[in-house]
Design a protein around this motif. Structure first.
Motif, PDB file in Angstrom:
ATOM      1  N   ALA A  80     -10.235  -3.101   8.116  1.00 26.28           N
ATOM      2  CA  ALA A  80     -11.068  -2.384   9.082  1.00 26.28           C
ATOM      3  C   ALA A  80     -10.317  -1.228   9.735  1.00 26.28           C
ATOM      4  O   ALA A  80     -10.895  -0.166   9.985  1.00 26.28           O
ATOM      5  CB  ALA A  80     -11.576  -3.353  10.151  1.00 26.28           C
ATOM      6  N   VAL A  81      -9.024  -1.423   9.999  1.00 20.58           N
ATOM      7  CA  VAL A  81      -8.241  -0.372  10.672  1.00 20.58           C
ATOM      8  C   VAL A  81      -7.482   0.509   9.683  1.00 20.58           C
ATOM      9  O   VAL A  81      -6.815   1.460  10.077  1.00 20.58           O
ATOM     10  CB  VAL A  81      -7.246  -0.984  11.686  1.00 20.58           C
ATOM     11  CG1 VAL A  81      -7.985  -1.785  12.742  1.00 20.58           C
ATOM     12  CG2 VAL A  81      -6.188  -1.840  10.990  1.00 20.58           C
ATOM     13  N   GLY A  82      -7.577   0.189   8.397  1.00 20.36           N
ATOM     14  CA  GLY A  82      -6.917   1.012   7.384  1.00 20.36           C
ATOM     15  C   GLY A  82      -5.416   0.812   7.291  1.00 20.36           C
ATOM     16  O   GLY A  82      -4.690   1.718   6.873  1.00 20.36           O
ATOM     17  N   ASP A  83      -4.945  -0.375   7.655  1.00 23.05           N
ATOM     18  CA  ASP A  83      -3.509  -0.669   7.577  1.00 23.05           C
ATOM     19  C   ASP A  83      -3.193  -1.192   6.175  1.00 23.05           C
ATOM     20  O   ASP A  83      -3.028  -2.391   5.953  1.00 23.05           O
ATOM     21  CB  ASP A  83      -3.128  -1.707   8.640  1.00 23.05           C
ATOM     22  CG  ASP A  83      -1.618  -1.860   8.796  1.00 23.05           C
ATOM     23  OD1 ASP A  83      -0.874  -1.296   7.965  1.00 23.05           O
ATOM     24  OD2 ASP A  83      -1.192  -2.535   9.750  1.00 23.05           O
ATOM     25  N   ARG A  84      -3.084  -0.274   5.222  1.00 20.43           N
ATOM     26  CA  ARG A  84      -2.975  -0.664   3.817  1.00 20.43           C
ATOM     27  C   ARG A  84      -1.618  -1.281   3.478  1.00 20.43           C
ATOM     28  O   ARG A  84      -1.531  -2.130   2.588  1.00 20.43           O
ATOM     29  CB  ARG A  84      -3.241   0.543   2.917  1.00 20.43           C
ATOM     30  CG  ARG A  84      -4.610   1.166   3.155  1.00 20.43           C
ATOM     31  CD  ARG A  84      -5.017   2.045   1.999  1.00 20.43           C
ATOM     32  NE  ARG A  84      -5.404   1.252   0.848  1.00 20.43           N
ATOM     33  CZ  ARG A  84      -5.217   1.633  -0.423  1.00 20.43           C
ATOM     34  NH1 ARG A  84      -4.614   2.776  -0.684  1.00 20.43           N
ATOM     35  NH2 ARG A  84      -5.600   0.871  -1.413  1.00 20.43           N
ATOM     36  N   ASN A  85      -0.591  -0.860   4.166  1.00 15.48           N
ATOM     37  CA  ASN A  85       0.730  -1.427   3.896  1.00 15.48           C
ATOM     38  C   ASN A  85       0.739  -2.925   4.202  1.00 15.48           C
ATOM     39  O   ASN A  85       1.163  -3.744   3.376  1.00 15.48           O
ATOM     40  CB  ASN A  85       1.789  -0.703   4.729  1.00 15.48           C
ATOM     41  CG  ASN A  85       3.199  -1.079   4.315  1.00 15.48           C
ATOM     42  OD1 ASN A  85       3.454  -1.372   3.152  1.00 15.48           O
ATOM     43  ND2 ASN A  85       4.113  -1.084   5.253  1.00 15.48           N
ATOM     44  N   ARG A  86       0.244  -3.288   5.396  1.00 14.97           N
ATOM     45  CA  ARG A  86       0.199  -4.709   5.756  1.00 14.97           C
ATOM     46  C   ARG A  86      -0.879  -5.448   4.965  1.00 14.97           C
ATOM     47  O   ARG A  86      -0.771  -6.652   4.733  1.00 14.97           O
ATOM     48  CB  ARG A  86      -0.023  -4.864   7.260  1.00 14.97           C
ATOM     49  CG  ARG A  86       1.208  -4.496   8.087  1.00 14.97           C
ATOM     50  CD  ARG A  86       1.078  -4.977   9.520  1.00 14.97           C
ATOM     51  NE  ARG A  86       2.307  -4.761  10.263  1.00 14.97           N
ATOM     52  CZ  ARG A  86       2.575  -3.687  10.988  1.00 14.97           C
ATOM     53  NH1 ARG A  86       1.683  -2.706  11.050  1.00 14.97           N
ATOM     54  NH2 ARG A  86       3.708  -3.569  11.639  1.00 14.97           N
ATOM     55  N   GLU A  87      -1.917  -4.734   4.559  1.00 13.21           N
ATOM     56  CA  GLU A  87      -2.931  -5.352   3.696  1.00 13.21           C
ATOM     57  C   GLU A  87      -2.292  -5.828   2.393  1.00 13.21           C
ATOM     58  O   GLU A  87      -2.565  -6.935   1.916  1.00 13.21           O
ATOM     59  CB  GLU A  87      -4.050  -4.354   3.393  1.00 13.21           C
ATOM     60  CG  GLU A  87      -5.141  -4.916   2.494  1.00 13.21           C
ATOM     61  CD  GLU A  87      -6.171  -3.873   2.090  1.00 13.21           C
ATOM     62  OE1 GLU A  87      -6.968  -4.160   1.174  1.00 13.21           O
ATOM     63  OE2 GLU A  87      -6.179  -2.773   2.672  1.00 13.21           O
ATOM     64  N   ALA A  88      -1.432  -4.988   1.823  1.00 11.47           N
ATOM     65  CA  ALA A  88      -0.738  -5.365   0.587  1.00 11.47           C
ATOM     66  C   ALA A  88       0.140  -6.594   0.806  1.00 11.47           C
ATOM     67  O   ALA A  88       0.196  -7.496  -0.044  1.00 11.47           O
ATOM     68  CB  ALA A  88       0.107  -4.200   0.083  1.00 11.47           C
ATOM     69  N   VAL A  89       0.812  -6.639   1.961  1.00  8.84           N
ATOM     70  CA  VAL A  89       1.670  -7.788   2.274  1.00  8.84           C
ATOM     71  C   VAL A  89       0.840  -9.057   2.410  1.00  8.84           C
ATOM     72  O   VAL A  89       1.194 -10.117   1.876  1.00  8.84           O
ATOM     73  CB  VAL A  89       2.471  -7.528   3.566  1.00  8.84           C
ATOM     74  CG1 VAL A  89       3.230  -8.787   3.985  1.00  8.84           C
ATOM     75  CG2 VAL A  89       3.445  -6.372   3.363  1.00  8.84           C
ATOM     76  N   THR A  90      -0.286  -8.959   3.119  1.00  5.19           N
ATOM     77  CA  THR A  90      -1.135 -10.131   3.328  1.00  5.19           C
ATOM     78  C   THR A  90      -1.721 -10.628   2.013  1.00  5.19           C
ATOM     79  O   THR A  90      -1.778 -11.839   1.764  1.00  5.19           O
ATOM     80  CB  THR A  90      -2.264  -9.807   4.319  1.00  5.19           C
ATOM     81  OG1 THR A  90      -1.689  -9.391   5.563  1.00  5.19           O
ATOM     82  CG2 THR A  90      -3.146 -11.022   4.566  1.00  5.19           C
ATOM     83  N   LEU A  91      -2.140  -9.710   1.165  1.00  9.00           N
ATOM     84  CA  LEU A  91      -2.639 -10.109  -0.155  1.00  9.00           C
ATOM     85  C   LEU A  91      -1.554 -10.834  -0.940  1.00  9.00           C
ATOM     86  O   LEU A  91      -1.816 -11.827  -1.624  1.00  9.00           O
ATOM     87  CB  LEU A  91      -3.123  -8.879  -0.921  1.00  9.00           C
ATOM     88  CG  LEU A  91      -4.462  -8.299  -0.474  1.00  9.00           C
ATOM     89  CD1 LEU A  91      -4.650  -6.893  -1.042  1.00  9.00           C
ATOM     90  CD2 LEU A  91      -5.614  -9.202  -0.910  1.00  9.00           C
ATOM     91  N   GLY A  92      -0.330 -10.333  -0.831  1.00  8.74           N
ATOM     92  CA  GLY A  92       0.784 -11.011  -1.489  1.00  8.74           C
ATOM     93  C   GLY A  92       1.003 -12.403  -0.928  1.00  8.74           C
ATOM     94  O   GLY A  92       1.252 -13.358  -1.679  1.00  8.74           O
ATOM     95  N   ASN A  93       0.885 -12.544   0.395  1.00  9.10           N
ATOM     96  CA  ASN A  93       1.040 -13.862   1.016  1.00  9.10           C
ATOM     97  C   ASN A  93      -0.030 -14.837   0.537  1.00  9.10           C
ATOM     98  O   ASN A  93       0.247 -16.021   0.310  1.00  9.10           O
ATOM     99  CB  ASN A  93       0.972 -13.734   2.539  1.00  9.10           C
ATOM    100  CG  ASN A  93       2.219 -13.097   3.128  1.00  9.10           C
ATOM    101  OD1 ASN A  93       3.279 -13.093   2.504  1.00  9.10           O
ATOM    102  ND2 ASN A  93       2.093 -12.539   4.320  1.00  9.10           N
ATOM    103  N   ILE A  94      -1.248 -14.337   0.396  1.00  5.91           N
ATOM    104  CA  ILE A  94      -2.335 -15.188  -0.102  1.00  5.91           C
ATOM    105  C   ILE A  94      -2.043 -15.631  -1.534  1.00  5.91           C
ATOM    106  O   ILE A  94      -2.243 -16.796  -1.897  1.00  5.91           O
ATOM    107  CB  ILE A  94      -3.680 -14.439  -0.028  1.00  5.91           C
ATOM    108  CG1 ILE A  94      -4.087 -14.235   1.438  1.00  5.91           C
ATOM    109  CG2 ILE A  94      -4.775 -15.205  -0.773  1.00  5.91           C
ATOM    110  CD1 ILE A  94      -5.296 -13.340   1.630  1.00  5.91           C
TER     111      ILE A  94
END
Length: 232
Positions: A80-94
């Motif tokens: 929602a906020v466009g934080d793609r760097n942390r989005e990539a990290v979270t996807l990796g964590n999942i």
């Protein structure tokens, strides 16, 4: 010099301290306090970070379902906020979490999405190839995880071509740096060249890329007769 941190950031920092010290319950309490304040002041980016931290603590404690729920909540906010760097990290964590639960197939999509974001961010990291290379080195673990996951899937389903995908990913990750260095060097070589020649070169390169993409598809899908005929 005293620095006045927002109260929610203070709780988050204390939570990280307890987390790093191994006191997971205290960490959860502080993270939860930070989360409440972040929601109260309308800080979705900080909220996403805290949710991800809570998810990591739950994962460490073996509470995988709770961890997954927090990661998913963090992911929604990051998008929602466009934080793609942390989005990539979270996807990796999942992906890591799903693999730890033995859900190899469920881990595949999030790590693929994470890699896609990583590669996109890498091209935009900076005009400096050195900084792009630095960014790439920080996420090499994601590529290795992806390759290991594909090989684990290959062991379960040897006929699905996961080993070929793993090989392609390995080659692609190693080739990235070389390609970027060559691109930077080529940019200097092209200075002063006739624009029409450069346009022709770009057109030919596009056609070659399309042919190579089709070749790789056929290579990875040998039973796809229609694609093979179109390639010929």
């Amino acid at each position: 010099m005293l620095v006045n941190l927002p109260y929610n950031q203070t709780h988050s920092n204390i939570g990280s301290f307890y987390d790093d010290s191994g006191d997971k319950q205290q960490a959860l309490e502080k993270y939860q306090q930070a989360l409440t304040l972040q929601r109260a002041v309308g800080d979705p980016k900080g909220e996403a970070v805290t949710l991800s931290n809570i998810g990591a603590v739950h994962s460490t404690l073996g509470k995988n379902q709770q961890a997954l729920e927090k990661y998913q909540q963090a992911l929604t906010l990051q998008r929602a906020v466009g934080d793609r760097n942390r989005e990539a990290v979270t996807l990796g964590n999942i992906a890591y979490l799903e693999r730890s639960r033995g859900n190899l197939q469920a881990a595949l999509t999030p790590i693929e999405d994470s890699i896609t974001i990583i590669e996109d961010l890498r091209t935009k990291a900076s005009v400096s190839p050195e900084l792009r290379q630095t960014y790439f080195l920080t996420v090499q673990g994601s590529y290795q995880f992806y390759i290991d996951l594909l090989m684990a899937l290959h062991q379960q389903n040897p006929s699905q071509g996961y080993d070929k995908q793993a090989f392609n990913i390995s080659e692609r990750s190693r080739a990235r740096t070389l390609l970027e260095l060559l691109t930077e060097a080529n940019a200097n070589i092209k200075e002063g060249v006739d624009p029409q020649l450069l346009a022709q070169e770009k057109s030919l390169q596009g056609k070659l890329d399309a042919i190579e993409k089709q070749r790789l598809y056929i290579y990875n899908n040998p039973n796809s007769k229609n694609e093979e005929n179109s390639y010929r």
